[in-house]
Structure formats: C-alpha cells, structure tokens
Design a protein around this motif. Sequence first.
Motif, PDB file in Angstrom:
ATOM      1  N   ASP A 184     -22.887 -49.793  18.955  1.00 27.24           N
ATOM      2  CA  ASP A 184     -21.700 -49.182  18.352  1.00 27.24           C
ATOM      3  C   ASP A 184     -21.562 -47.748  18.847  1.00 27.24           C
ATOM      4  O   ASP A 184     -22.312 -47.296  19.718  1.00 27.24           O
ATOM      5  CB  ASP A 184     -21.779 -49.247  16.823  1.00 27.24           C
ATOM      6  CG  ASP A 184     -23.036 -48.577  16.274  1.00 27.24           C
ATOM      7  OD1 ASP A 184     -23.656 -47.770  17.011  1.00 27.24           O
ATOM      8  OD2 ASP A 184     -23.404 -48.855  15.119  1.00 27.24           O
TER       9      ASP A 184
ATOM     10  N   SER B  65     -17.496 -48.907  20.742  1.00 23.23           N
ATOM     11  CA  SER B  65     -18.608 -49.822  20.996  1.00 23.23           C
ATOM     12  C   SER B  65     -18.640 -50.179  22.484  1.00 23.23           C
ATOM     13  O   SER B  65     -17.620 -50.112  23.184  1.00 23.23           O
ATOM     14  CB  SER B  65     -18.466 -51.088  20.156  1.00 23.23           C
ATOM     15  OG  SER B  65     -18.564 -50.783  18.776  1.00 23.23           O
TER      16      SER B  65
ATOM     17  N   THR C 174     -25.978 -42.660  23.994  1.00 26.41           N
ATOM     18  CA  THR C 174     -25.429 -41.576  23.172  1.00 26.41           C
ATOM     19  C   THR C 174     -24.157 -41.013  23.774  1.00 26.41           C
ATOM     20  O   THR C 174     -23.432 -40.294  23.102  1.00 26.41           O
ATOM     21  CB  THR C 174     -26.461 -40.449  23.020  1.00 26.41           C
ATOM     22  OG1 THR C 174     -26.826 -39.964  24.312  1.00 26.41           O
ATOM     23  CG2 THR C 174     -27.716 -40.963  22.308  1.00 26.41           C
TER      24      THR C 174
ATOM     25  N   ALA D 259     -22.370 -45.036  17.522  1.00 26.39           N
ATOM     26  CA  ALA D 259     -23.535 -44.196  17.236  1.00 26.39           C
ATOM     27  C   ALA D 259     -24.744 -44.573  18.063  1.00 26.39           C
ATOM     28  O   ALA D 259     -25.798 -43.928  17.940  1.00 26.39           O
ATOM     29  CB  ALA D 259     -23.878 -44.282  15.748  1.00 26.39           C
TER      30      ALA D 259
ATOM     31  N   ARG E 121     -26.294 -47.570  17.922  1.00 34.54           N
ATOM     32  CA  ARG E 121     -27.118 -48.589  17.268  1.00 34.54           C
ATOM     33  C   ARG E 121     -26.822 -49.955  17.869  1.00 34.54           C
ATOM     34  O   ARG E 121     -25.674 -50.283  18.158  1.00 34.54           O
ATOM     35  CB  ARG E 121     -26.850 -48.612  15.765  1.00 34.54           C
ATOM     36  CG  ARG E 121     -27.329 -47.356  15.028  1.00 34.54           C
ATOM     37  CD  ARG E 121     -27.158 -47.535  13.519  1.00 34.54           C
ATOM     38  NE  ARG E 121     -25.751 -47.721  13.165  1.00 34.54           N
ATOM     39  CZ  ARG E 121     -24.926 -46.722  12.840  1.00 34.54           C
ATOM     40  NH1 ARG E 121     -25.378 -45.473  12.810  1.00 34.54           N
ATOM     41  NH2 ARG E 121     -23.664 -46.968  12.519  1.00 34.54           N
TER      42      ARG E 121
END
Length: 753
Positions: free
Chosen positions: A493, A543, A511, A495, A497
């Motif tokens: 996603d 994403s 990142t 972030a 993750r």
Amino acid sequence: MSLLGGIRPPIAVLSALLLSLAAVTALVLGPAGDTRLPEAVRTSQQHFAEDGAIALRASIDESVTDLERSAGLFSAGAPVSGDAVLDKLGNTYQKWMGTAVIEIRSGKLVAARGETVPLTSLDRSELGAEGGLAPRMVRLENGEVRLLSFALLSWPGRPQLLLVASNSLKFPGISLGQFRAIAVVDRAGTILSSDGIPEPEQVLTDLQRKEVTASNKQLRAFAKKAAGQAGRKPLTTKEPGSGGYLGISGSLLGGTWLSDRSVAGYATLSSPQPGEATTATALGLTVVAMVKVAEDPTHTTSPVFGLVAAGALLLIGGIAVAVLLGTVQRPLIRLFLESRRLTRGDLARPVNVPGYGEAHRIGTALERLRRRLLGEPGGDDGPVPAPRGARRIGTRGLLAVSALLLLAWSAPLLLILNRADATVVVPQQLVNDQRERTDTLTDRVRRALNEGEADLQSVASLIGDRTTPADMTKVLDRTLNQHLRYQSLYVVDAAGRVVTRVGGAPHAARTKPATADPIELLGRGGTKPLIVGTAEIPGRDGSALVGEFRIDFLNSMLKRPGLGVVRVVDDHGKVVAGNTGYLAFQSLPSDRLKDLVLAAGQRVGKSAHPAGVLYRENGVQIAGAAPFVGGGPAKELGWTVVSWQPANRLAIPEYDVQHRTVLAGLLGAAAAATCLGWMHIVVARPLRALAEQAEALADGDRKTVLFPRNHDEVGAVTRSLELIRQQLQAQRGPQPAGRRGVPDTASQQQVRN
C-alpha cells in the motif's frame, strides 16, 4: 622370465614411444597448409548464429506467452470491449506490428490496431481443433512473412473473441556490425526475412551492385545448405561430450569476392532445456549469419620446425637409449651370464666385473665367491672398499642422465619454443565478433528487464479494481508460475505495508512513490544484488505491485559459448551478474576492463556504441563492452555488459602450433617418466638391494637366505647367489669325493625346484 619384467621391456617400450613421438612431431607439430582463414573465425560465426537463434526463440516465445497471459487476465475480469483490450495491450507492450480482435463465430472484425492483420488466411474452423491456436506463418502479397499469434477472450454470456497479433521475423536487438548479414530460413531453405544486405537498386556503383548481388546469391546458397543440415539430429553434429548449444549448429565456408571469403554460421531454434519443446521450436526455423572476412594470402605454416624437432628427438633419444643399453642392460645381462656360469661349476675363469655402480659391486662379490669356492687365498679378505670416481655412478645415476637427456628435448617445447603471445596475429573479425556479440547480449538483458517491468505494468492495470487480497493472490500466483524471472511478487500500500504476496519473502521495503524508478538495484554492500521492479496499481491510492527478479535469471542469460567471462556491472563499475562464479559488487579484475567500460559508456545517448579491444595482460586478451541503450526503464540503470577471454583458447594457427608444441613436450616427458620410472622400480631398486646382499655373502654371511622377488635378470642373479651360498655351506661339512669346490648337484636341483 616375466613378460613385463626385466631390463629389456622398458627400454624397448621407451624406444618405440620415442620413435612414435618423433613421427607424430614431424607430421603434426608444423604442418604445411593454408591457414589464411583461422578455424576460430568459422567457430565465431557459428556462435553468432546461435546468439541470433536464442534471441529469436526468446522473442517468439515471450510474445506468445504475453499474448496468452494478457488474454487470460482480461477473461478473468469483467467484460471489456475489443478496443479497450487493444489499447491496454498497446500501452503495455510495443512489440507487435498489428493486433486485431475478431468474433470467432461470425468472423466479424471487432477492433484493430497497427498494420492490417492478414485475417483472410485464417481458417476459423481449425480453431477448435487440437493445436488450432498454435502460431503460424503467413506470407503477404509483397513477399514479407508475418507470424500470427492467437489467444481467446471469453466471458460468460458474451460471444467468444479471438485476439490476433501479427509480427515480423526480424531479430530483436541483434548487433550486426559491418559486412554481415543474417537471415531466418524455413525447413525448405527459403529465406523468410533477412537483414544486413541492401537491395541492388539501393547502391550507386556497378561494382557495389555486383557485390550485393553476389552476397544475396551466397546467402541463398548458405540457406539451402543450412536447411539441409537442420534436418539432422543434434547428437550427430557434435563431438561426444562437447555440450554447448542444444540445437543443430555449425559453420559453412563459401566463395571469395575480391579477396574476401564468405563465412556463415547456422543454428536451429532450440529450447533452453534439453528435451523440452517451445512454441518457437515447433516452427522449424533456422538462423543463418554470414560475414565477409579478409584472407591473408601470405599466412601459412612451415613443416621445418616439426622436422627439426623430430630429428632432435631421434638424436637425443638414440643417445639416451644407447646409454641405457651400454651402461644398464649390458652389465646386468653380463652379471646374469657370469652368475649362471659359476652355478654350473665353471670356476676356472675369473668373473668379468662391470665397471659401474651396483653391477660392479655384485661382480666383485661374485669374483670373491668364485675364489672362495676354489679355496684360493684372498677369498676371505675383509670388506671391499666402495668404488671411487666414475665407478661410483649407480643405476639411479645412469637413469638420471637419460632423464636429463630426454628433458633437454621436452623442457624447451614445454616452456620456451613456439610461444605465440609475442607473434600471434589475431584476426580483426574475432575482435569485432566479441564486440557485436556482447552488444547483442546487452540488448537481450535490457529487453528481459523491460519485459519484466511491462509484465508488472500489465498485471497492475488488471488487478486495479480487485478489492480482495484473495483475488489479487490468484493473479500474482498465475503470473509467478508463468514467468520464472521473479522470485517474489507482492502488493504494497501507500505506506509500504505488504497487502498480499506470492513466492519468497519480500526483501525490499517501498517508501518512495510507485511512479519513481520502475526498476532499481538494491542490496549494495551486501552479498547478493536485489533487482526490484515496481508498477503503480491504478485507482488504489498509491498502492504498487512489486516484483523481485531472480539474479539467477540474469546469470542464465549470460551463458554464451565462445564469449569467455561475462559480467554485468552497474553505473559504479561493480559486478551485478555473471556467467561464472563472482562476488557481488566487486570490481572488475583489470584496469583495462574498467577503462573499456568507461570508454563504452562515456557516449551514452545517440552516439553510444559497443567497444572492443585486443590487449596484452597475462597473455593476449580479447574484450568487448556495451552499455544499456535503447528504450525502456532498464536503460536508466546505466548498466554495462563486459566480456573477455584469452586468445590462446581460440583456434588461431599460432596458438594451435603452441598447443601442439606443449603437447609434444608433455608426451616426451611422460614417456621418459613412465619408462625410466618403470626401470627404477624393476631394476634399480632391486639391483641396489642385491648388491648389499652379495657383498654380505662375500663377507661371510652364510645364514641369510637369498630369494628372488621377480622372474627377471635380477631375480636370476639372486637365485645364482643363493646356490653359491648353499655350496659354501656344504664346504663346511664332509666334502664329497672329487675336486674341491665342485658344487653339490643335489643341492642345486633343490634350489632350482
């Protein structure tokens, strides 16, 4: 006596080996002949054709796989129009010349892009049969050939559609250089496509038109010959255990034009794994690569060196054999005869004592024993002093002298004579081939990375509206199984993750935005490079789909016969991949290679070009380097492929003579070591031990029994000494009637038995 024992067999074998080696040296070491075109040039053209066959096979298989996989992903989702399918397909891949979607039942054209797809040659009734969707070749009205690939688009409740893609049989990214042509040939020997030779009307002068016409004629002749060779089995075209290319490949020699010789290599399309068949290999295509090479009419080899070397071997070998015959064999046989004479009772004549080493010591002991048997004064004298001067030279020393004589011939051949590094003339065509093949390999690696990124973009666009991780996992799992280039696929996603994944555990944390650096290299400072591709998933708020490439996938593409050591270096000159063992992110082993990489990459842009050099460092080396150029996200990596190999591994006449010279020296040294070692084992060591036993017997040792270890000359002398020992023991007891010193016949018979 033993068939293989004694002094005669090793000397006879040594003589036979030296005569054979002299004949081989005269015939092979310096043959006269035409060496204007080295064998290495022909082999290089064979490898060039193999590179072209690998590139064409990979391009066809990849194209078919991408088309089928894309159609499967479209069919697994919501129904879309034919125009939407072709638009997405065109935005992701730029590899097909024309695409079309037709309705199978009615034959209606639903959508089309690019050049007109030759649908009139398509029989829709065959699509339902087994193999009906197999790619096929179609010849257009203008004579060009197109390869049609097919895939089904089907949704519940909708008419079944056929996705058709048309492409030419041109080679992707083959670097031809100058004076080279390459063609694709079918089973009948017909040229389906060619590149490198202009049409006659495109040149200006009459001489150029004649040359182009002759080149086209020669290429067609090569195509017919290659097609005939392509029908053979691979095992019949290669030496046992040679390995290399899995398909049929070889080289052909053509005619001359203005002192230039036409040379061609051919290779059939072969699967990457033995015993497997792919879509491309079923087409029965053969690649033919032709080049014109300037011949050197003055480059010939002379038989003088071989004749001189053979004559020197006969002279030196004759001296060595004469030394062995005169100083080892003859004294030993003399001892054998003298000892037999003494055991028969002939004690009247003195022993004929040899003049050297152990034979001299044994002969002196026999003389003392003869006098002892006769009861003459002096037979009981003390120990005989060791021989002095030349008499001290034993059998081992004589063998060493013979070995030095033979090494005087072998050592110069092994280490000094016919060293080619200082005088070799490496054909420029080999340097050109190293450069062009490296450039072709560079393009293959770049295209493979671009294909991997395009696959990620295609999959990301198709899973954009899939909301559940389970649905995304199914798509990722299918993609991972269809493409072996990835070690793991996962969705992250905004972030960073991991939402879902297939394959290995993720190694890279995202990142940065998904639109930045579609392909990047990670893992610097570690033990393994990590190549990561990223594609943004539309409509999912940042994403991204991440694919980690297997480094073994890159390494496998670098394995090319005849190219030597191959390395992929990054923009800092550090090694990322290679075809042999290497350490990740290490520097290149030579400053010359580093300079070559800089020279190849300093003109990145429109003037970028591969570089090839011939340099001397640990012998003559041939090297080539080519940077990433062309389109696609892989170009931004700034990588360079560099290859190098020693010239002495190539079939160049000067190195062939050097290798044969070294081989002759090795054979001479091996013959000397084998035969002289044989004599040391069966003659020198037993003779040395027998000398000590004979002297002990002459000094009065009557208790030690002497028994022969081998049935040869030394063993015969040992048996005679044992009989003499028994006779001396018998003299201590009651003597039989008759002359004193006559041997006991019964005792002799017992020892003989």
